[in-house]
Write an enzyme that holds these catalytic residues in place. Sequence first.
Site, mmCIF file in Angstrom:
data_model
loop_
_atom_site.group_PDB
_atom_site.id
_atom_site.type_symbol
_atom_site.label_atom_id
_atom_site.label_comp_id
_atom_site.label_asym_id
_atom_site.label_seq_id
_atom_site.Cartn_x
_atom_site.Cartn_y
_atom_site.Cartn_z
ATOM 1 N N ASP A 10 0.859 -0.933 0.069
ATOM 2 C CA ASP A 10 0.034 -0.131 -0.087
ATOM 3 C C ASP A 10 0.969 1.063 0.159
ATOM 4 O O ASP A 10 0.856 2.001 0.958
ATOM 5 C CB ASP A 10 -1.061 -0.007 1.234
ATOM 6 C CG ASP A 10 -0.311 -0.146 2.490
ATOM 7 O OD1 ASP A 10 0.823 -0.502 2.489
ATOM 8 O OD2 ASP A 10 -0.870 0.388 3.513
ATOM 9 N N ASP A 14 7.106 3.793 3.549
ATOM 10 C CA ASP A 14 8.049 2.461 3.768
ATOM 11 C C ASP A 14 7.816 1.266 3.060
ATOM 12 O O ASP A 14 8.825 0.559 2.494
ATOM 13 C CB ASP A 14 7.602 2.086 5.087
ATOM 14 C CG ASP A 14 6.119 1.713 5.386
ATOM 15 O OD1 ASP A 14 5.446 2.118 4.888
ATOM 16 O OD2 ASP A 14 5.959 0.818 6.429
ATOM 17 N N ASN A 39 -2.730 2.693 3.232
ATOM 18 C CA ASN A 39 -1.828 3.869 3.630
ATOM 19 C C ASN A 39 -2.845 5.045 2.851
ATOM 20 O O ASN A 39 -2.864 6.081 3.469
ATOM 21 C CB ASN A 39 -0.528 4.009 3.183
ATOM 22 C CG ASN A 39 0.291 3.196 4.137
ATOM 23 O OD1 ASN A 39 0.215 3.385 5.479
ATOM 24 N ND2 ASN A 39 1.372 2.586 3.527
ATOM 25 N N THR A 127 2.922 -6.380 2.669
ATOM 26 C CA THR A 127 3.334 -5.311 3.589
ATOM 27 C C THR A 127 2.199 -4.224 3.689
ATOM 28 O O THR A 127 2.460 -3.255 3.881
ATOM 29 C CB THR A 127 4.592 -4.571 3.176
ATOM 30 O OG1 THR A 127 4.123 -3.861 1.843
ATOM 31 C CG2 THR A 127 5.693 -5.540 3.034
ATOM 32 N N ASN A 161 -0.171 0.662 17.069
ATOM 33 C CA ASN A 161 0.014 2.333 16.333
ATOM 34 C C ASN A 161 -1.207 2.871 15.887
ATOM 35 O O ASN A 161 -1.420 4.126 15.979
ATOM 36 C CB ASN A 161 0.965 2.271 15.052
ATOM 37 C CG ASN A 161 0.515 1.623 14.169
ATOM 38 O OD1 ASN A 161 -0.355 0.989 14.083
ATOM 39 N ND2 ASN A 161 1.672 1.377 12.994
ATOM 40 N N GLU A 167 -1.924 -2.904 14.919
ATOM 41 C CA GLU A 167 -1.106 -2.375 14.094
ATOM 42 C C GLU A 167 -2.054 -2.185 12.792
ATOM 43 O O GLU A 167 -3.070 -2.668 12.591
ATOM 44 C CB GLU A 167 -0.075 -3.301 13.978
ATOM 45 C CG GLU A 167 0.915 -3.055 12.850
ATOM 46 C CD GLU A 167 0.569 -3.193 11.502
ATOM 47 O OE1 GLU A 167 0.943 -2.618 10.541
ATOM 48 O OE2 GLU A 167 -0.429 -4.086 11.206
ATOM 49 N N ASN A 169 -1.936 -2.458 9.418
ATOM 50 C CA ASN A 169 -2.254 -3.332 8.452
ATOM 51 C C ASN A 169 -3.236 -4.377 8.860
ATOM 52 O O ASN A 169 -4.188 -4.938 7.903
ATOM 53 C CB ASN A 169 -0.976 -4.082 8.053
ATOM 54 C CG ASN A 169 -0.025 -3.442 7.234
ATOM 55 O OD1 ASN A 169 -0.411 -2.189 6.726
ATOM 56 N ND2 ASN A 169 1.332 -3.695 7.152
ATOM 57 N N HIS A 245 9.090 0.023 8.516
ATOM 58 C CA HIS A 245 8.684 -1.235 8.999
ATOM 59 C C HIS A 245 8.762 -2.278 7.884
ATOM 60 O O HIS A 245 9.394 -3.432 7.834
ATOM 61 C CB HIS A 245 6.977 -1.141 9.179
ATOM 62 C CG HIS A 245 6.620 0.021 9.963
ATOM 63 N ND1 HIS A 245 6.627 -0.264 11.241
ATOM 64 C CD2 HIS A 245 6.143 1.007 9.665
ATOM 65 C CE1 HIS A 245 6.299 0.622 12.004
ATOM 66 N NE2 HIS A 245 5.719 1.589 10.911
HETATM 67 C C1 BDR Z 1 2.220 -0.579 8.433
HETATM 68 O O1 BDR Z 1 1.115 0.106 8.189
HETATM 69 C C2 BDR Z 1 1.464 0.878 7.066
HETATM 70 O O2 BDR Z 1 1.133 2.321 7.439
HETATM 71 C C3 BDR Z 1 2.870 0.730 6.830
HETATM 72 O O3 BDR Z 1 3.253 1.046 5.348
HETATM 73 C C4 BDR Z 1 3.293 -0.446 7.369
HETATM 74 O O4 BDR Z 1 3.179 -1.586 6.402
HETATM 75 C C5 BDR Z 1 2.781 -0.188 9.955
HETATM 76 O O5 BDR Z 1 1.713 -0.138 10.704
HETATM 77 CA CA CA Z 2 2.719 -0.826 4.078
#
Ligand code: BDR
Ligand code: CA
Length: 317
Positions: A10, A14, A39, A127, A161, A167, A169, A245
Amino acid sequence: MPQKVILDVDTGTDDAVALMCAALHPDLELVAATTVNGNVEVQYCTDNSLRVFDHIGIPVPVYEGMASPLVRSDFPKARGDTASGAVHGRHLDIPAAKSRQQTQHAVDFLVDYYMSSAGTDTILVPTAPLTNIAAAIKREPRIVDRIPAVYMMGGGHEIGNVTPSAEFNVWADPEAARVVFNSGLKNVTVVPLDATHRALVSSEDCKRLRALNTPAATAAALFTEKRIEGYQIVFGENIGSAPVHDALAVLAIVDPGVLASVVEVFVDVETIGELTVGRTVLDTHNRLHKTPNARVALSADQDRFVSLLIETLARNT
Ligand code: BDR
Ligand code: CA
């Protein structure tokens, strides 16, 4: 022979660094990138991925995938609409793409590819939210026996996060993540926030990248500096460094030593509860008496990761 990989991304700052690592490391052959809502909205993820490959001068086919989560029609919004847009933004700050995406849908591509003979030696590297992967498994359940290994960035055990529990994803499409973890996929390595937050890239590292003066290293410095600033804005963290990440998940394939404290456990995903939705639940004490379905890295070797990252991005001419 380089190890073949497909990245499901996405893109995203990163993811962009992860794509460059996969395209440039001599031990990897990046067969394709598939994109998914995350993202930013999927069309921007596609456009950003094309920009990255054009920028480093390596053509890689890009297939656009799912524009929304598996079962939730309007949840959540892509990150570009939120404060976290500060970490990514809709468009990566490199020139517009000249190359074009493939016409086949990403889910169709994944099913066709993994059912073909090429599939059985190609590692899948998600990812991003797991919507494409879950949709492909639902469409053709036999692919789980054909995918030889998975390296996934996602989840968090001690760190969230988006919420204290979750998290991004996994939170972004928890039902899809649940499908994936319960699918029977083999050789699954999970790179959660616990690992990525112990493999930070600093402003000093960005200076080293810029000094290399390759398109990939310069772009990685730009994206990482944006991440460092973005983390200050979003999380109030002014530590002069940030996790990148997705690159950690890619480089773990070529050097497993970048990961540390790896535990083999059963992992499932919580799909309900305001404070718990999207949580990856690690059965660290085997309370469920289930066979482990993943190897989860709870830490990382920052110096080893950063050195490998810099070495890899230096290879772009
Ligand atoms: C993940 O979420 C996305 O924002 C980043 O690209 C990474 O894959 C981190 O939480
Ligand atoms: Ca990502």
